[in-house]
Structure formats: structure tokens, C-alpha cells
Design a protein around this motif. Sequence first.
Motif, PDB file in Angstrom:
ATOM      1  N   THR A  25      41.893 -26.539 -28.089  1.00  0.00           N
ATOM      2  CA  THR A  25      41.882 -27.118 -29.423  1.00  0.00           C
ATOM      3  C   THR A  25      41.001 -28.272 -29.553  1.00  0.00           C
ATOM      4  O   THR A  25      40.428 -28.692 -28.292  1.00  0.00           O
ATOM      5  N   PHE A  26      40.263 -28.576 -30.710  1.00  0.00           N
ATOM      6  CA  PHE A  26      39.407 -29.682 -30.826  1.00  0.00           C
ATOM      7  C   PHE A  26      39.838 -31.027 -29.960  1.00  0.00           C
ATOM      8  O   PHE A  26      40.922 -31.164 -29.962  1.00  0.00           O
ATOM      9  N   PHE A  27      38.729 -31.518 -29.153  1.00  0.00           N
ATOM     10  CA  PHE A  27      39.009 -32.680 -28.717  1.00  0.00           C
ATOM     11  C   PHE A  27      38.175 -33.704 -28.879  1.00  0.00           C
ATOM     12  O   PHE A  27      36.786 -33.531 -28.847  1.00  0.00           O
ATOM     13  N   TRP A  28      38.761 -35.074 -28.950  1.00  0.00           N
ATOM     14  CA  TRP A  28      38.073 -36.354 -29.348  1.00  0.00           C
ATOM     15  C   TRP A  28      38.379 -37.432 -28.418  1.00  0.00           C
ATOM     16  O   TRP A  28      39.733 -37.618 -28.176  1.00  0.00           O
ATOM     17  N   SER A  29      37.457 -37.987 -27.896  1.00  0.00           N
ATOM     18  CA  SER A  29      37.897 -39.300 -27.311  1.00  0.00           C
ATOM     19  C   SER A  29      36.832 -40.385 -27.402  1.00  0.00           C
ATOM     20  O   SER A  29      35.588 -40.069 -27.523  1.00  0.00           O
ATOM     21  N   GLY A  30      37.193 -41.698 -27.664  1.00  0.00           N
ATOM     22  CA  GLY A  30      36.188 -42.749 -27.857  1.00  0.00           C
ATOM     23  C   GLY A  30      36.837 -43.938 -27.400  1.00  0.00           C
ATOM     24  O   GLY A  30      37.870 -44.242 -26.937  1.00  0.00           O
ATOM     25  N   LYS A  31      35.863 -45.139 -27.584  1.00  0.00           N
ATOM     26  CA  LYS A  31      36.197 -46.586 -27.296  1.00  0.00           C
ATOM     27  C   LYS A  31      36.076 -47.291 -28.379  1.00  0.00           C
ATOM     28  O   LYS A  31      35.306 -47.266 -29.356  1.00  0.00           O
ATOM     29  N   TYR A  32      37.395 -48.311 -28.651  1.00  0.00           N
ATOM     30  CA  TYR A  32      37.162 -49.041 -29.769  1.00  0.00           C
ATOM     31  C   TYR A  32      36.653 -50.484 -29.567  1.00  0.00           C
ATOM     32  O   TYR A  32      36.713 -50.927 -28.173  1.00  0.00           O
ATOM     33  N   HIS A  33      36.127 -51.063 -30.507  1.00  0.00           N
ATOM     34  CA  HIS A  33      35.456 -52.352 -30.330  1.00  0.00           C
ATOM     35  C   HIS A  33      36.452 -53.400 -30.593  1.00  0.00           C
ATOM     36  O   HIS A  33      37.596 -53.145 -31.124  1.00  0.00           O
ATOM     37  N   ASN A  34      36.170 -54.566 -30.278  1.00  0.00           N
ATOM     38  CA  ASN A  34      36.928 -55.977 -30.516  1.00  0.00           C
ATOM     39  C   ASN A  34      37.674 -55.708 -31.815  1.00  0.00           C
ATOM     40  O   ASN A  34      38.876 -56.199 -32.147  1.00  0.00           O
ATOM     41  N   ASP A  35      36.980 -55.493 -32.766  1.00  0.00           N
ATOM     42  CA  ASP A  35      37.344 -55.548 -34.406  1.00  0.00           C
ATOM     43  C   ASP A  35      38.143 -54.358 -34.933  1.00  0.00           C
ATOM     44  O   ASP A  35      38.567 -54.302 -35.839  1.00  0.00           O
ATOM     45  N   MET A  36      38.290 -53.403 -33.924  1.00  0.00           N
ATOM     46  CA  MET A  36      39.082 -52.289 -34.131  1.00  0.00           C
ATOM     47  C   MET A  36      38.602 -51.496 -35.651  1.00  0.00           C
ATOM     48  O   MET A  36      39.311 -50.375 -35.998  1.00  0.00           O
ATOM     49  N   ASN A  37      37.632 -51.869 -35.882  1.00  0.00           N
ATOM     50  CA  ASN A  37      37.021 -51.187 -37.090  1.00  0.00           C
ATOM     51  C   ASN A  37      35.755 -50.063 -36.645  1.00  0.00           C
ATOM     52  O   ASN A  37      35.457 -49.388 -37.324  1.00  0.00           O
ATOM     53  N   SER A  38      35.138 -50.568 -35.707  1.00  0.00           N
ATOM     54  CA  SER A  38      33.827 -49.859 -35.317  1.00  0.00           C
ATOM     55  C   SER A  38      34.436 -49.203 -33.711  1.00  0.00           C
ATOM     56  O   SER A  38      35.140 -49.772 -33.026  1.00  0.00           O
ATOM     57  N   ARG A  39      33.726 -48.130 -33.673  1.00  0.00           N
ATOM     58  CA  ARG A  39      34.191 -47.355 -32.391  1.00  0.00           C
ATOM     59  C   ARG A  39      32.955 -46.471 -31.811  1.00  0.00           C
ATOM     60  O   ARG A  39      32.277 -46.009 -32.688  1.00  0.00           O
ATOM     61  N   ASP A  40      32.886 -46.033 -30.565  1.00  0.00           N
ATOM     62  CA  ASP A  40      32.075 -45.196 -29.971  1.00  0.00           C
ATOM     63  C   ASP A  40      32.837 -44.235 -29.598  1.00  0.00           C
ATOM     64  O   ASP A  40      33.715 -44.027 -28.936  1.00  0.00           O
ATOM     65  N   THR A  41      32.064 -42.671 -29.839  1.00  0.00           N
ATOM     66  CA  THR A  41      32.649 -41.704 -29.314  1.00  0.00           C
ATOM     67  C   THR A  41      32.272 -41.545 -27.958  1.00  0.00           C
ATOM     68  O   THR A  41      31.146 -41.715 -27.435  1.00  0.00           O
ATOM     69  N   VAL A  42      33.336 -41.137 -27.096  1.00  0.00           N
ATOM     70  CA  VAL A  42      32.966 -40.758 -25.714  1.00  0.00           C
ATOM     71  C   VAL A  42      32.647 -39.408 -25.417  1.00  0.00           C
ATOM     72  O   VAL A  42      31.715 -38.938 -24.706  1.00  0.00           O
ATOM     73  N   GLU A  43      33.430 -38.633 -26.028  1.00  0.00           N
ATOM     74  CA  GLU A  43      33.460 -36.983 -25.861  1.00  0.00           C
ATOM     75  C   GLU A  43      33.886 -36.551 -27.016  1.00  0.00           C
ATOM     76  O   GLU A  43      34.938 -36.790 -27.609  1.00  0.00           O
ATOM     77  N   VAL A  44      33.132 -35.224 -27.596  1.00  0.00           N
ATOM     78  CA  VAL A  44      33.706 -34.222 -28.614  1.00  0.00           C
ATOM     79  C   VAL A  44      33.584 -32.986 -28.125  1.00  0.00           C
ATOM     80  O   VAL A  44      32.432 -32.743 -27.751  1.00  0.00           O
ATOM     81  N   GLN A  45      34.711 -32.181 -28.016  1.00  0.00           N
ATOM     82  CA  GLN A  45      34.477 -30.787 -27.650  1.00  0.00           C
ATOM     83  C   GLN A  45      35.022 -30.105 -29.001  1.00  0.00           C
ATOM     84  O   GLN A  45      36.255 -30.241 -29.672  1.00  0.00           O
ATOM     85  N   LEU A  46      34.012 -29.495 -29.751  1.00  0.00           N
ATOM     86  CA  LEU A  46      34.622 -28.968 -30.937  1.00  0.00           C
ATOM     87  C   LEU A  46      35.470 -27.662 -30.645  1.00  0.00           C
ATOM     88  O   LEU A  46      36.694 -27.305 -31.415  1.00  0.00           O
ATOM     89  N   ASN A  47      35.351 -27.032 -29.717  1.00  0.00           N
ATOM     90  CA  ASN A  47      36.187 -25.649 -29.303  1.00  0.00           C
ATOM     91  C   ASN A  47      36.771 -24.738 -30.504  1.00  0.00           C
ATOM     92  O   ASN A  47      35.586 -24.267 -31.096  1.00  0.00           O
ATOM     93  N   VAL A  48      37.783 -24.647 -30.541  1.00  0.00           N
ATOM     94  CA  VAL A  48      38.375 -23.622 -32.013  1.00  0.00           C
ATOM     95  C   VAL A  48      37.559 -24.085 -33.078  1.00  0.00           C
ATOM     96  O   VAL A  48      37.551 -23.370 -34.155  1.00  0.00           O
ATOM     97  N   MET A  49      37.417 -25.578 -33.401  1.00  0.00           N
ATOM     98  CA  MET A  49      36.859 -25.708 -34.743  1.00  0.00           C
ATOM     99  C   MET A  49      35.466 -25.303 -34.899  1.00  0.00           C
ATOM    100  O   MET A  49      35.006 -25.398 -36.146  1.00  0.00           O
ATOM    101  N   GLY A  50      34.728 -25.047 -33.750  1.00  0.00           N
ATOM    102  CA  GLY A  50      33.309 -24.731 -33.836  1.00  0.00           C
ATOM    103  C   GLY A  50      33.106 -23.396 -34.891  1.00  0.00           C
ATOM    104  O   GLY A  50      32.099 -23.066 -35.590  1.00  0.00           O
ATOM    105  N   ASP A  51      33.980 -22.594 -34.948  1.00  0.00           N
ATOM    106  CA  ASP A  51      34.050 -21.476 -35.876  1.00  0.00           C
ATOM    107  C   ASP A  51      35.259 -20.968 -36.679  1.00  0.00           C
ATOM    108  O   ASP A  51      35.894 -20.037 -37.047  1.00  0.00           O
ATOM    109  N   PHE A  52      35.761 -22.529 -37.221  1.00  0.00           N
ATOM    110  CA  PHE A  52      36.978 -22.185 -37.960  1.00  0.00           C
ATOM    111  C   PHE A  52      36.896 -21.437 -39.222  1.00  0.00           C
ATOM    112  O   PHE A  52      35.865 -21.684 -40.014  1.00  0.00           O
ATOM    113  N   ASP A  53      37.883 -20.663 -39.339  1.00  0.00           N
ATOM    114  CA  ASP A  53      37.691 -19.595 -40.795  1.00  0.00           C
ATOM    115  C   ASP A  53      39.293 -19.590 -41.256  1.00  0.00           C
ATOM    116  O   ASP A  53      39.997 -18.948 -40.763  1.00  0.00           O
TER     117      ASP A  53
END
Lengths: 266, 266
Positions: free
Chosen positions: B40-68
Motif C-alpha cells: 500500500t502507499f505509505f507516507w510518514s512526516g513530522k509536524y511543526h509546532n503550529d501543526m499547519n506545516s510539516r516535513d515529509t520523512v518518507e513516501v513510498q508510492l508502491n501500488v499508487m505508482g501505476d494506479f489504474d
Amino acid sequence: MNANNLVAVVGDDFPQAMIDDLRQHGINTEGLEIRKGEKTFFWSGKYHNDMNSRDTVEVQLNVMGDFDPIIPESYQDCQYLMLGNTSPAVQGLVIDRLHNRPKLIVLDTMNLWIEIANADLLNLLKRVDVLVLNDEEARMLTHEYSLVKAAAKIQGMGPKTVIIKKGEHGALLFGEGKIFFAPALPLEEVFDPTGAGDTFAGGFIGYIAKTDDASFDNMKRAIIYGSAMASFCVEKFGTERIMNLTQEEIQARVSQFVSLSAFGLE
Amino acid sequence: MNANNLVAVVGDDFPQAMIDDLRQHGINTEGLEIRKGEKTFFWSGKYHNDMNSRDTVEVQLNVMGDFDPIIPESYQDCQYLMLGNTSPAVQGLVIDRLHNRPKLIVLDTMNLWIEIANADLLNLLKRVDVLVLNDEEARMLTHEYSLVKAAAKIQGMGPKTVIIKKGEHGALLFGEGKIFFAPALPLEEVFDPTGAGDTFAGGFIGYIAKTDDASFDNMKRAIIYGSAMASFCVEKFGTERIMNLTQEEIQARVSQFVSLSAFGLE
């Protein structure tokens, strides 16, 4: 209607035409001290792209440095007191010099006083009913990031009502265990945000004084009027737009706030 | 009431219990493809103090890569289509594969597609009725800082209605030459903002579909419901809070939005 009484100090460089304008708008300027041979407070700054943050380029305190507020006898019936942003010590003197406590005291402050006059400010907070400040200042004063928590802490410091301004993101009113949110009007252009916060506070206290009603429900309407006044302020440079406003324009702007926020489930 | 039809792809690592939960909530999962031996598609990230901005730590497209995307025959009566955030090419395929155009097509997108699939996105915009994006993305897409100007430019690109999300500062709805502002609920704690934007979009289209009314006035109410749903989403981790919601809780939360924004001049 109550008189609108001004307490302030300027130098003799301050334009007489502006004082005349205030008088023509029904402002009593008996408490305005004009110091001969001295200069008016001066500020210049640069706004960033988002118009919410700014850098100070220059501040000259001038006559503000030893402001000793004059309360004429004719001001002693004051019912609604707006303490504009200056040092907490001077703001406290205004309360001291009124023989009777006004029905409602509203305090405006800023980051500078939170930093350099924290003890004075904390003492003053015990004596006021409403504190007006922006989100950054609320966080600085309370060391809380959540504005809900910050407002609760400020209520513990004295003022039963707290208004947190968020610039282009509107304003929050906290009181009686309730929260009210007033949007800012989305604008195509912001020409000059200088004085928008002061105009907001002025519109707020003006509505409360005119309607002689300091209930939470009336404060909601007062915040809408304050937001409407602030939305005019930023349209032109300095006080130009505000000085030439009509009652019809204000009512039309308030109607825009109604259509901006009413959603028909109320 | 219309059926709630899901089109998506996951790997065989996706928990069956979650699919069962969706079905128990009345979601038709006939259009959910489960790919054997894939992830499955996977995402992890870190949120900043204001919870409105975030940095992506890891994205794996996996099945999303060729979603039909698969559109089962039973989905062909679709009246209200919500195109969740994925590549504009895939979103376009979903429209292509519906024999009849839905009454309303709502598109969600993100900064990634504005950057790497700009031409695809601009083509897709011509085919949709409503675009949902955040303030930063609206500025990125239009090169306008003012959200009023940005919304007008986006309307020129296709969608007659534009919803600009401002996170903790609420959301703006632009349509028919009018603007509506929905506040976000001021919260003491934000536990996990992941999925708040998706939940907002889901609550919005859900309300429109349930009431079968895509008028501007009903969209105002739909945005309030979307905001209410998003306010639940952030209270717990992942989908936990949303999966256990009752209708009574949703109505009580919507009432909080009424008291938050009604000011008695309407």
C-alpha cells in the motif's frame, strides 16, 4: 450619547488640521497635550509580503518618553475606557486619575511591553476587563501555543474577556466560557496595514459605548464593527480612508460580514 | 440516498479490518483493487509546532505508482464525484471512465502536482466544478498572494467554485461572485492533523450528496460540516475518532460552529 474624550500627547510638529478633523468628528481634545518645542512620537517600518509581519525601521519616542496623561474634569464621567497601546505604567496612571472606575476598561498592549515591562503589565491586567492583543503576543505572554489555552491563562491574570487578533485571519473573543470568531474581510489589496489593530480596538469600544451594552453578545457585534473599521483602514495610507467614512459605508461593510459568515443553520 | 462508492488501490498488506469497517459504514468497496504481493502507499512526516506545516520523512508510492482506477458498472449512476488527491492523470481517468458526467465534480490536489504535473492539472481543471486546495497551493498555482485574486484566477482556469483551506484559520468558499468564510474550531490540543484536509473534503461532498443540492448556499453548510468532521479527525491518531463518530456528536459539533460565528445582526 457619551462624549468621545481623547487623552494623548503630541509635539508642536503635529498637524493642526488633524486636530481640527478630530474635533469635527465630535472628539473632545481637552485632554490632548501639545508640547511646545518637542516632537511627536514617530515610527517607520517595512511590511512583509503577507502584511501580517513587519520590521521596525525607526522609532523615536519623543514626547511619549515622559507622557504624563492629563484627565480634564469634564472626562470624569467616563463610562467606557479604551487604553491605547503605550507603556503599562502610563496606562495605569489614566485609571488612577479617574475618580470613579469606568463600567468597562479595555486594554491594548504589544510585544514590547510584554518584554520590557512585564511586571507592570501583569499588575495592570488585574485592573482591566478586556485585553486586546495579537496571537503572537498572546503566546509570548502565556507561553501557550494553543490560543484556547492562552486565553484561559490570560483570564486567570485578570481580564474576564480576551480578544486575540489574528490579522488577515480574523479575531477570537473569549468570555463567559464561550468563544466567538470574527472573520477578517478577504481583500484584493492591502495598501497599508498601519493602524489596523488600533482601528479595530477603536471600532470595538466605539460600538460598545454607543450601544451602552458590554454583554458578551454585544461584544460579538462590536468585534464585527471593529473588523469592518479595520478593513477600511488598510485601503488607503494612514488615516485617509477612516477620516472620510460615512455611516452608510460602515453599514454596507458590516452587511458584507454578515454574508461572509452566515450559513443558514443558525 | 445514493450509494457511497469507493475507487482506490491498496496492497495485500492493507488491514482487512479497515475494509470491513468501511463496508459496515455503508461504503461500496467494489471499486477497491487489492493487489497481491504488493504494498500500500505509505507516507510518514513530522509536524511543526503550529501543526499547519510539516516535513515529509518518507513516501513510498508502491501500488499508487501505476494506479489504474476501476469503475464498476454499479458506479455508473454517480451524481457527485470527489476526486481525492492523487495524480491529475489518474483523476482524469476516473472522469473518462464514467459514461455520464456527474452533476458535480470536486477536485482535491496538492503542491506536488502543481509542480510536477502542471500541464495535466491545468487540463483537468477545465473538467471540474469545484477545486479544493490550501492557501499555499492557491498562491503557488496562480502566483497571486491575495487569496481573492488567486480564487478569481482559478475560476478562470475552469472550476466555478474554489475552496481555499487555511488550516487552523478556517476555509474560504468562492463562487457566484460571493465569498463565504467558515472558521476552524479553536482547539486546546491538536493530536494528529494527518488526514484533516481529506476529512474536510469528504464531509463537504458527503453533505452535498446527502442533501442532493449543489447550490452556493448549500455549499456553505457543506463547508461547515466538512470543518466539523475535520475537527474530529485531529483529536485522535489516524482514523480512530472518525470511525467511531455518532450522528449526535456531529450535530453537536455543528452547533458549536453556529455559536462560534453567529453574531445576531444577520
